[in-house]
Design a protein around this motif. Structure first.
Motif, PDB file in Angstrom:
ATOM      1  N   ALA A 297       0.709  -1.393  -0.042  1.00  0.00           N
ATOM      2  CA  ALA A 297      -0.013   0.051  -0.145  1.00  0.00           C
ATOM      3  C   ALA A 297       0.794   1.441  -0.041  1.00  0.00           C
ATOM      4  N   ASP A 301       0.079   4.154  -2.848  1.00  0.00           N
ATOM      5  CA  ASP A 301       0.771   5.741  -2.321  1.00  0.00           C
ATOM      6  C   ASP A 301       1.606   6.612  -3.306  1.00  0.00           C
ATOM      7  N   HIS A 345      -6.443   1.925  -4.419  1.00  0.00           N
ATOM      8  CA  HIS A 345      -5.378   2.454  -4.708  1.00  0.00           C
ATOM      9  C   HIS A 345      -5.168   3.516  -5.611  1.00  0.00           C
ATOM     10  N   ARG A 600      -9.757   1.372   3.439  1.00  0.00           N
ATOM     11  CA  ARG A 600      -9.476   2.400   2.564  1.00  0.00           C
ATOM     12  C   ARG A 600     -10.603   3.020   1.768  1.00  0.00           C
TER      13      ARG A 600
END
Ligand code: GAL
Length: 633
Positions: A297, A301, A345, A600
């Motif tokens: 993750a 990002d 994401h 998320r």
């Protein structure tokens, strides 16, 4: 936007009569993309100037006829043997002066002019031929810059290029001497021709010298990539990507990314857990078959920021890999979980590496979606499942983060050059902050260090940024919420000296780092009310209000609610406690998630990912091991 899946394929590894069936099976599995070509130079140009592109024409036509879109890679990570005969001095040289020989890949020095021209030549030929091909819908430059420790080269080509780079930057040797502090140990130079690369010195070289070498080396990667991107753009409108890696900080990815349309990265969760992460045995064994719950993750990002919103996973681990110290198999469901986590994401596409396991050469023990005998490997069914789910699922568009975290490649070089404590590692520091935020259930945005506008976030975190450039300094003044800096933020000038006013040297914060100490594993500096610093602690003077104290009475956190400075490296639970409290003050809702569970929000959905090997109950939902669920927010 429709999110899609793909696969990496090497037509040159297989008989041509297998291609149509491979293409059909890819399409049947619901895959959209097929990346090819990135290591094929010896087949495209078997001898200097003797070109053979016909097979690639046919491969692209076959894949295209099955409805697949091609990502065409430039083959510059694997210069063929004849290239080394032609340019014997093109090999990169390691810090001990040894050439990095032919026989694997990435054996080139970024500074070698002749090799760069060869790359421009082959990329021009490819771009002219395929730039308007209807099936070539994206490009990839080279392959994994920096892989196998290949950014820093101590070759003659690098030495000459470094001298030119320094001459451009400083204009005179006197200016360079002043900037580096070369009066120390009589290291002064009269001319740029006297300056060597910072290797093979008796003891440590001047950190300012090393820092400029690191900047130079990064600029060489940027220039190498830019030369390819410029050629492709002249002949094609298809977007251009590069496939970055996990925890590679040797070049400035933001600077490379500025010349590209899409950032992509190669995600190998089990390999990374085994060989790229500091974690205790218990953590490594709990997540052996799932990978670290935050490492992927973090890079999703990060690369969303590098791609200015557009990013892919270009290579997704499909089963056991071959290159880590241990190579376990993923828990059933993990290939699907990893894919969904990327999509949540904001990944536009996730491509698996590779289609069929190769029975020969270096990666014969690396799984593919197919086994070497072409039977499906377990990853194929999970990929096909995600493809089906994607047809039904609403679009998991990227969502703005609750909190922003600044990440800076120069800071990684700075603290690598002068760690001051053996385990002070910039990535490790920032990743610890990231993990704490993820455990609190937050959406996180990663920002480059030259971000000019911080008004969108209620909380911005800037740990360990070695120097605060004017743009970010100005943005701090107009931040929308709280900013937390430190430890070690703005501890150096850009020339790698201690700022005259002492760090952190921030307007509106009367605080001066008077002394620092690094701490060996196990040593702690306790905080009042519980918790501790590990690795690093600073003694800070000044009249800024103290928000939290160390057990010895010195400030641990100081400043105003809007601008705070943290004076040490908190242990994981301490960091989480501090950040939870700061979030509460800023009106940011947090959750306390169990160790393997992460969440998320994206596109109006809340996703839950269970990275644990056991089921977990959370907010009324039961999530199986390796499970992913989502529901409208
Ligand atoms: C990546 C690389 C691929 C392949 C893969 C194996 O780092 O880009 O070419 O080597 O690793 O896991």
């Amino acid at each position: 936007m429709k999110r899609t899946l793909g696969v990496c394929y090497y037509p040159e590894h297989w008989p041509e009569d297998a291609w149509p069936e491979d293409a059909r099976r890819m399409a049947d599995a619901g895959l959209t993309w097929v990346r090819i070509g990135e290591f094929a130079w010896s087949r495209l140009e078997p001898a200097p100037g003797r070109l053979d592109f016909d097979w690639l024409d046919r491969a692209i036509a076959t894949l295209g006829a099955a409805g697949l879109k091609v990502v065409l890679g430039t083959p510059t990570a694997t210069p063929p043997r004849w290239m080394v005969d032609r340019h014997p001095d093109m090999l990169a040289v390691d810090s001990r002066g040894r050439p990095r020989n032919f026989g694997a890949r990435r054996h080139y020095c970024f500074s070698h002019r002749g090799y760069l021209q060869e790359c421009v030549r082959i990329v021009t030929l490819l771009a002219e031929r395929y730039g308007r091909n209807p099936h070539v819908a994206a490009w990839q430059t080279d392959n994994e810059y920096g892989c196998h420790d290949t950014v820093l080269s101590y070759s003659d080509a690098a030495r000459h290029a470094f001298r030119d780079w320094l001459a451009q930057k400083y204009q005179s040797a006197q200016a360079l001497n002043r900037a580096w502090g070369n009066v120390f140990w009589s290291m002064e130079y009269d001319s740029f021709d006297q300056i060597d690369l910072p290797n093979l010195t008796v003891t440590e070289p001047n950190p300012a010298h090393v820092m400029d070498f690191r900047r130079f080396a990064s600029d060489q990667v940027v220039a190498f990539n830019r030369a390819q991107a410029e050629v492709i753009r002249r002949h094609s409108d298809a977007p251009i990507a590069h496939n970055y890696m996990g925890r590679i900080t040797e070049f400035d990815h933001f600077a490379v990314g500025a010349d590209l349309d899409i950032a992509s990265w190669d995600s190998y969760p089990l390999g990374f857990l085994s060989d790229r992460l500091e974690a205790d045995k218990a953590h490594k064994s709990a997540f052996l078959r799932q990978g670290d719950p935050d490492f992927q993750a973090f890079h999703h990002d990060l690369y969303r920021a590098v791609g200015r919103g557009r990013w892919w996973v270009m290579e997704q681990q499909p089963g056991p890999v071959n290159w880590a110290p241990w190579n376990p198999a993923p828990l059933p469901g993990m290939v699907r979980l990893w894919t969904w986590e990327a999509l949540a994401h904001g990944a536009e596409a996730v491509c698996y590496f590779r289609w069929r396991q190769a029975p020969f050469a270096q990666e014969q023990m690396h799984a593919g979606l197919l086994r070497p005998d072409s039977a499906p490997a377990p990853g194929l069914a999970e990929a096909a499942q995600v493809a089906r789910e994607l047809e039904q699922a609403p679009d998991a568009a990227a969502a703005p983060g609750d909190v922003a975290l600044v990440f800076d490649y120069e800071s990684a070089w700075a603290w690598d050059t002068q760690p001051q404590g053996a385990d002070f590692d910039y990535f490790r520091l920032v990743f610890a902050w990231y993990r704490a935020l993820r455990r609190l259930g937050l959406n996180i945005d990663i920002l480059p260090p030259d971000t000019a506008d911080l008004s969108a976030w209620k909380l911005v975190l800037v740990p360990g940024l070695f120097t605060l450039r004017a743009r970010l300094r100005a943005a701090l003044a107009t931040a929308g919420g709280a900013v937390v800096l430190g430890p070690r933020t703005n501890a150096k000038t850009p020339d790698f000296a201690i700022p005259p006013a002492l760090p952190p040297d921030l307007p509106g914060l009367d605080a001066r780092v008077a002394r620092v100490e690094s701490l060996p594993p196990g040593a702690r500096v306790g905080l009042e009310g519980g918790g501790a610093f590990a690795h690093w602690a600073e003694e800070v003077e000044g009249s800024a209000p103290v928000i939290r104290r160390r057990a010895d009475g010195l400030p641990a956190l100081m400043g105003s609610p809007a601008l705070q400075y943290l004076t040490g490296w908190p242990c994981d639970t301490t960091l989480r406690t501090l950040l939870r409290e700061i979030c509460r003050q800023q009106g940011i809702a947090t959750r306390d998630l169990p160790e393997g569970l992460r969440t998320r929000v994206a596109g109006g959905l809340r996703f839950w990912f269970n990275h644990a090997a056991e089921p977990v109950a959370c907010e009324g939902q039961d999530i199986p091991p390796a499970g992913v669920i989502w529901a409208p927010v």
